[in-house]
Design a protein around this motif. Structure first.
Motif, short mmCIF file in Angstrom:
data_model
loop_
_atom_site.label_atom_id
_atom_site.label_comp_id
_atom_site.label_asym_id
_atom_site.label_seq_id
_atom_site.Cartn_x
_atom_site.Cartn_y
_atom_site.Cartn_z
N PHE A 122 0.86 -1.23 -0.05
CA PHE A 122 0.13 0.01 0.12
C PHE A 122 0.98 1.20 -0.11
O PHE A 122 0.84 2.11 -0.86
N TRP A 123 1.97 1.27 0.82
CA TRP A 123 2.68 2.41 0.67
C TRP A 123 3.54 2.64 -0.34
O TRP A 123 3.81 3.87 -0.66
N TYR A 124 3.97 1.51 -0.83
CA TYR A 124 4.72 1.80 -2.16
C TYR A 124 3.88 2.47 -3.32
O TYR A 124 4.27 3.18 -4.08
N LEU B 42 -5.43 -0.27 5.54
CA LEU B 42 -4.48 0.80 5.84
C LEU B 42 -4.73 2.28 5.28
O LEU B 42 -4.27 3.20 5.76
N VAL B 43 -5.69 2.04 4.71
CA VAL B 43 -6.20 3.39 4.12
C VAL B 43 -6.97 4.18 5.26
O VAL B 43 -6.72 5.30 5.62
N GLU B 44 -7.48 3.31 6.14
CA GLU B 44 -8.27 3.72 7.30
C GLU B 44 -7.36 4.26 8.16
O GLU B 44 -7.43 5.53 9.04
N MET B 45 -6.25 3.49 8.54
CA MET B 45 -5.14 3.68 9.37
C MET B 45 -4.44 5.15 9.05
O MET B 45 -4.36 5.86 9.90
N LEU B 46 -4.21 5.50 7.72
CA LEU B 46 -3.63 6.62 7.17
C LEU B 46 -4.54 7.72 7.58
O LEU B 46 -4.08 8.80 7.44
N ARG B 47 -5.80 7.62 7.59
CA ARG B 47 -6.69 8.49 7.76
C ARG B 47 -6.70 9.27 8.96
O ARG B 47 -7.14 10.28 9.51
N LEU B 284 -10.56 1.02 13.26
CA LEU B 284 -11.17 2.11 12.28
C LEU B 284 -11.20 1.29 11.09
O LEU B 284 -12.29 1.26 10.33
N GLY B 285 -10.49 0.35 10.57
CA GLY B 285 -10.21 -0.55 9.54
C GLY B 285 -11.44 -1.45 9.48
O GLY B 285 -12.08 -1.78 8.52
N LEU B 286 -11.20 -2.09 10.71
CA LEU B 286 -12.41 -3.28 10.89
C LEU B 286 -14.09 -2.48 10.73
O LEU B 286 -14.71 -3.22 10.12
N THR B 287 -13.95 -1.40 11.57
CA THR B 287 -15.40 -1.00 11.50
C THR B 287 -15.85 -0.50 10.27
O THR B 287 -16.95 -0.89 9.83
#
Lengths: 170, 421
Positions: A122-124, B42-47, B284-287
């Motif tokens: 994802f990071w890449y 990971l999208v949610e984590m980055l949010r 957050l991702g799971l939710t």
């Protein structure tokens, strides 16, 4: 490090020594991140309220520092204590706690490894797609895959060290 | 199949697997089942990096750890004791007030019982309070003050539910104070019944204690005035609180004098924050996956078959949350449960700010109930007493708290008095 500390470290297995040094480096980075977060946020308050100015990018940096401190803190917590529900474990005798430790560390390492691998991909992609002026932001978010990789490493080391070795070297 | 997986995850959590790993495993299974790439987690984590209030959590934690290390508990006990000690049940009221103060700063993470228990227990027993009353009081006090600024639990609820944190703090003031007053009245009656002698008030002693504790008491006063008066934002309050606590313990009290102590304070903060926010990131991702799978909507349609009014919903909510409070700590429960119950509460016309107060009040009580009420474990560790005898000692306090819970749940005006209804 005192003489006693040095002797204690020498008496450990190589994995325990590796874990000790890794945790030391990670702690230093986490503490620096937290101190920088505090300092930057204070400077921002002063600049905003008295000079109506804000350091460009400071807000983004502070928010990413929260992630850095959180991930490195989570890595440090592997050696100390993560939040657990442990309804059954609380009522189990001590011997079962020790027997369960290794499988729990192995399972945790596996889960973190899989998430870490997904995070790296994802990071890449994020890095490749980041606009020219925002690559530094993508670089800051490398802490997500790195954090999960470090968690995998630490859970694996704990799996190797096991409860007995930890007690002997404590 | 889904039920079997959920049961398996509950089992591994119950066996002691870190909660973030359990949630991570659940998320991986959910993404696999939905045919998604785990990268969506990971999208949610980055949010998280777009949440402006998140920074307040590490900085308020830093302030709490600094104060605890710097000896603020001892100074505050001294100050409140000289101020309230002359009243009937004075020392018990002091214990309640100081514990509430410290829980607000430490977020019921155990610091209250561990740091103050050892200090207050011998004082209470020394004043002829029974061992049972003293243990019950200190065990119950471990989660008092959870609704007062700058409680981390309130911050976290605000972030997870997307509710104004300033409004939540305003809403928590009256319910939090009512609980303190109810428990203080009980302490006064008990002290009168067992004939605890009252202290004489000494202005000189109060002045001396005030000189030592003045700067400590200024911090919560400043935070409450700043936040509720709208002079500072939550993150500004957090930065100033952390800087003030460090300055206070370095320059005025000089308790943080060596590099090793600073290192310990910062390191402890990082570990506390890390173990908390990693759960938030994964949850957050799971939710998001659960919402995509329409789980809250399915729960709602199930609920609608039997529950027809707000009152019925609130009753069910209380029972559910008390059970959750028995088996989960407040932070994990906030991150996992709030996203699921929020849409249901909105459907039944419960204000999200009021829901926050109900939620935290329930979990505050859950801390005192077996099998895994965290206060019982901490108190058992601190006072070396069996969990069941601590539970029986805390029972009168628990009953008072249940009455308070009913008041807070069914009288929304106590929390929402400031809002135009």
């Amino acid at each position: 490090m005192t003489g006693q500390d040095v002797r204690a470290v020498r008496n450990r297995t190589w994995t325990a020594r590796l874990e000790y040094y890794f945790t030391g480096i990670e702690s230093a980075f986490a503490i620096f991140g937290l101190a920088l977060m505090l300092a930057l946020s204070l400077v921002e308050i002063v600049l905003r309220n008295f000079f109506h100015y804000s350091i460009p990018g400071a807000d983004v940096l502070i928010r990413h520092l929260v992630l850095w401190v959180s991930f490195l803190g989570a890595v440090m917590a592997v050696r100390e204590r993560h939040i657990k529900v442990e309804i059954i474990a609380a009522w189990l005798p001590e011997i079962w706690h020790r027997r369960l430790e290794r499988p729990i560390f192995l399972f945790s390492a596996l889960v973190c490894g899989v998430i870490g691998w997904a995070a790296a991909r994802f990071w890449y992609q994020e890095w490749l797609n980041a606009p020219a002026g925002e690559q530094w932001i993508a670089l800051l978010s490398i802490v997500i895959p790195m954090g999960f990789m470090l968690l995998t490493l630490h859970f694996s080391m704990r799996f190797v060290i096991g409860p007995r070795a930890r007690e002997r070297t404590a | 199949m889904t039920l079997a997986i959920v049961a398996l995850l509950v089992l591994i959590a119950a066996l002691g697997v870190p909660l973030f790993v359990v949630l991570g495993a659940g998320s991986l299974i959910a993404t696999h089942a939905a045919g998604l790439d785990p990268a969506v987690l990971l999208v949610e984590m980055l949010r998280l990096t777009s949440s402006p209030n998140l920074m307040a959590i590490p900085l308020f934690t830093l302030a709490g750890v600094t104060l605890a290390r710097g000896g603020a508990p001892q100074r505050l006990v001294q100050l409140f004791n000289t101020g309230f000690g002359w009243m009937p049940g004075g020392l018990a009221i002091v214990a309640l007030t100081v514990c509430a103060f410290f829980t607000a700063f430490s977020g019921a993470s155990g610091v209250t019982i561990l740091a103050l228990g050892g200090l207050l227990y011998p004082m209470l027993v020394g004043e002829n309070y029974s061992k049972r009353f003293s243990l019950g009081l200190l065990t119950a006090s471990g989660s008092l003050g959870l609704l007062f600024p700058p409680s981390l639990a309130v911050l976290l609820y605000g972030i997870v539910a997307g509710v104004s944190i300033e409004q939540l703090f305003t809403a928590g003031i009256v319910p939090g104070t009512i609980l303190l007053v109810m428990l203080a009245l009980y302490a006064m009656v008990t002290s009168h019944r067992i004939g605890i002698p009252r202290h004489t008030f000494s202005f000189t002693a109060l002045a001396a204690a005030a000189r030592a504790g003045f700067w400590d008491i200024l911090l919560p006063a400043g935070i409450i005035a700043g936040l509720l008066g709208g002079y500072v934002t939550v993150t500004e309050a957090a930065s100033c609180a952390a800087a003030y606590a460090l300055l206070l313990e370095t320059v005025i009290h000089r308790r943080l004098s060596t590099r090793a102590v600073y290192y310990e304070v910062f390191r402890e903060t990082c570990v506390l924050v890390g173990s908390l926010l990693i759960i938030l990131g994964i949850a957050l991702g799971l939710t998001n996956l659960l919402i995509d799978a329409q789980i809250p909507m399915k729960m709602l349609s199930l609920l609608e078959q039997d529950v027809h009014s707000q009152l019925q919903f609130l009753l069910l909510l209380n029972v559910f949350l008390l059970v959750v409070g028995c088996v989960m700590d407040i932070f994990s429960a906030t991150m996992v449960i709030v996203p699921l119950i929020l849409p249901l509460a909105l459907h039944f016309g419960v204000d999200p700010v009021h829901l926050g107060i109900i939620f935290l009040a329930n979990l505050e009580i859950g801390y005192l109930t077996p099998p895994v009420g965290i206060n019982l474990f901490l108190a058992s560790q601190r006072f070396r007493e069996p969990i069941l005898s601590l539970f029986s000692a805390a029972l009168p306090f628990l009953l008072i708290m249940l009455v308070w819970l009913a008041l807070v749940t069914y009288l929304p005006h106590l929390s929402l008095w400031w809002k135009k209804m």
